[in-house]
Design an enzyme around this catalytic site. Sequence first.
Site, short mmCIF file in Angstrom:
data_model
loop_
_atom_site.label_atom_id
_atom_site.label_comp_id
_atom_site.label_asym_id
_atom_site.label_seq_id
_atom_site.Cartn_x
_atom_site.Cartn_y
_atom_site.Cartn_z
N ARG A 96 4.18 -2.03 -6.41
CA ARG A 96 5.53 -2.58 -6.57
C ARG A 96 5.96 -2.42 -8.03
O ARG A 96 5.14 -2.55 -8.95
CB ARG A 96 5.57 -4.08 -6.20
CG ARG A 96 5.59 -4.35 -4.71
CD ARG A 96 6.91 -3.94 -4.04
NE ARG A 96 6.93 -4.24 -2.63
CZ ARG A 96 6.66 -3.38 -1.64
NH1 ARG A 96 6.34 -2.13 -1.91
NH2 ARG A 96 6.73 -3.77 -0.37
N HIS A 156 10.37 5.70 -3.69
CA HIS A 156 9.65 4.76 -2.82
C HIS A 156 9.30 5.41 -1.47
O HIS A 156 9.77 4.97 -0.41
CB HIS A 156 10.49 3.49 -2.61
CG HIS A 156 9.64 2.32 -2.18
ND1 HIS A 156 9.87 1.04 -2.59
CD2 HIS A 156 8.54 2.25 -1.38
CE1 HIS A 156 8.97 0.22 -2.07
NE2 HIS A 156 8.16 0.95 -1.32
P1 NAP Z 1 -3.60 -6.20 0.77
O1 NAP Z 1 -4.45 -5.71 1.90
O2 NAP Z 1 -3.05 -7.57 0.81
O3 NAP Z 1 -4.49 -6.04 -0.57
C1 NAP Z 1 -4.12 -6.51 -1.80
C2 NAP Z 1 -5.25 -6.26 -2.80
O4 NAP Z 1 -4.80 -6.68 -4.10
C3 NAP Z 1 -6.51 -7.08 -2.48
O5 NAP Z 1 -7.66 -6.32 -2.77
C4 NAP Z 1 -6.41 -8.26 -3.47
O6 NAP Z 1 -7.64 -8.79 -3.88
C5 NAP Z 1 -5.76 -7.57 -4.65
N1 NAP Z 1 -5.08 -8.56 -5.51
C6 NAP Z 1 -4.04 -9.37 -5.20
N2 NAP Z 1 -3.74 -10.15 -6.25
C7 NAP Z 1 -4.63 -9.84 -7.23
C8 NAP Z 1 -4.84 -10.31 -8.54
N3 NAP Z 1 -4.11 -11.29 -9.06
N4 NAP Z 1 -5.84 -9.76 -9.26
C9 NAP Z 1 -6.62 -8.79 -8.74
N5 NAP Z 1 -6.48 -8.29 -7.49
C10 NAP Z 1 -5.49 -8.81 -6.76
O7 NAP Z 1 -2.37 -5.23 0.51
P2 NAP Z 1 -2.21 -3.69 0.99
O8 NAP Z 1 -1.90 -3.63 2.45
O9 NAP Z 1 -3.35 -2.89 0.48
O10 NAP Z 1 -0.85 -3.32 0.23
C11 NAP Z 1 -0.74 -3.39 -1.17
C12 NAP Z 1 0.71 -3.28 -1.59
O11 NAP Z 1 1.16 -1.93 -1.47
C13 NAP Z 1 1.72 -4.04 -0.72
O12 NAP Z 1 1.75 -5.42 -1.07
C14 NAP Z 1 3.02 -3.35 -1.06
O13 NAP Z 1 3.61 -3.99 -2.17
C15 NAP Z 1 2.58 -1.95 -1.48
N6 NAP Z 1 3.09 -0.89 -0.57
C16 NAP Z 1 3.76 0.16 -1.10
C17 NAP Z 1 4.23 1.17 -0.27
C18 NAP Z 1 4.97 2.36 -0.83
O14 NAP Z 1 5.49 3.18 -0.06
N7 NAP Z 1 5.03 2.53 -2.14
C19 NAP Z 1 4.00 1.11 1.12
C20 NAP Z 1 3.31 0.01 1.63
C21 NAP Z 1 2.85 -0.99 0.78
P3 NAP Z 1 -8.63 -9.53 -2.82
O15 NAP Z 1 -9.15 -8.43 -1.94
O16 NAP Z 1 -9.68 -10.14 -3.65
O17 NAP Z 1 -7.77 -10.52 -2.07
#
Ligand code: NAP
Length: 325
Positions: A240, A288
Amino acid sequence: MSNLIAFVGRCKQAEKEHWQDVLHKAFAQIDCSVEIKLFSQLSDKEKQQCDIAIVANPDVEELAQLANLTWVHSVWAGVDAMLQALSSKQQKPITKTHYDIVRLVDPFLAQTMSEAVLAWTLYLHRNMPLYQQQQNQQIWLQHSYQAPQEKTIGILGLGKLGLKSAERLHQNGFNVIGWSRQLKVIDNIQTVAGEEGLAFLLANSDIVINLLPLTSDTKGLLNKERFALCDQVGLMNFGRGGTQVEKDLLEALDKGQLSHAVLDVFEVEPLAATHPFWEHEKITLLPHISAPTSMQSASNIVAENIKRYFNTGIIPPVVDQTQGY
Ligand code: NAP
């Protein structure tokens, strides 16, 4: 439980109708009888009957009118915009809505993201920005080759998207360090956590990839203090835009802390025509597009999750509204 499901989204009318159609077909395919109505099609009485809504960046005022919601299923992976809208409405960080929020977890999306991660990692690894510059100036100059085994890629976030991307990079020969909130043990990936872990990752990676959700903890995380730990690092932000401080990023590129940035996400989207990123020779800009939701795949997953809820009463894992992801 009612089989009437509301669809609440802020996309264009044609897109809402497309979702409605594809969702209906996905439910029909698994013999689950439901009626999905767009919010605008619901009578006042029907609004009180819905205990599930399917949402796409919804208007939270509309959701508030569905007083008997038990849970909502987002068709997006990131729910930061929805949580932000909810806390603006309450004028304070939200603690808990009267309904649970389930986000999209789609292996197809993780696969798509890992493909983007691999593609742009190879772009930086094989010096494409430099060779493009040389071509523009008709310079014939060969730079030494380094194998993936000599490069380290740091991934911020080891969730559904980060983990798949880390595995794919490892399969392609790169060394991978991953940072998450809770320390993990993952085969072939060096894992770190906490402020010290982040500092280690930034100081030891050739390329850093952001795949964190946007939360109060990750907002502005990539700032001048963090960039000061980098030396000629290639940055990719596919998480993001709010996680990077844009002016600090520009400064880090000028100082050589960052060598190049591939940016897919921005604080404000679409990016303003006057934004300095457009013209910057060390920035590759994407609209994006790293991992768009597949309407078909998302609809199949949403339908399966709701059918399971009808049969068992089990709601899929919900967003931790205090953590923000
Ligand atoms: P997810 O499964 O919720 O994973 C989030 C990861 O971030 C987890 O490993 C979490 O740690 C870590 N995290 C969160 N807060 C943290 C902090 N303060 N310090 C360190 N690590 C932290 O999310 P996801 O499905 O992988 O998606 C990630 C993000 O990608 C989404 O939220 C979205 O914003 C973005 N996204 C972008 C696109 C695009 O087209 N550009 C598409 C889809 C999604 P833990 O494992 O310890 O909980």
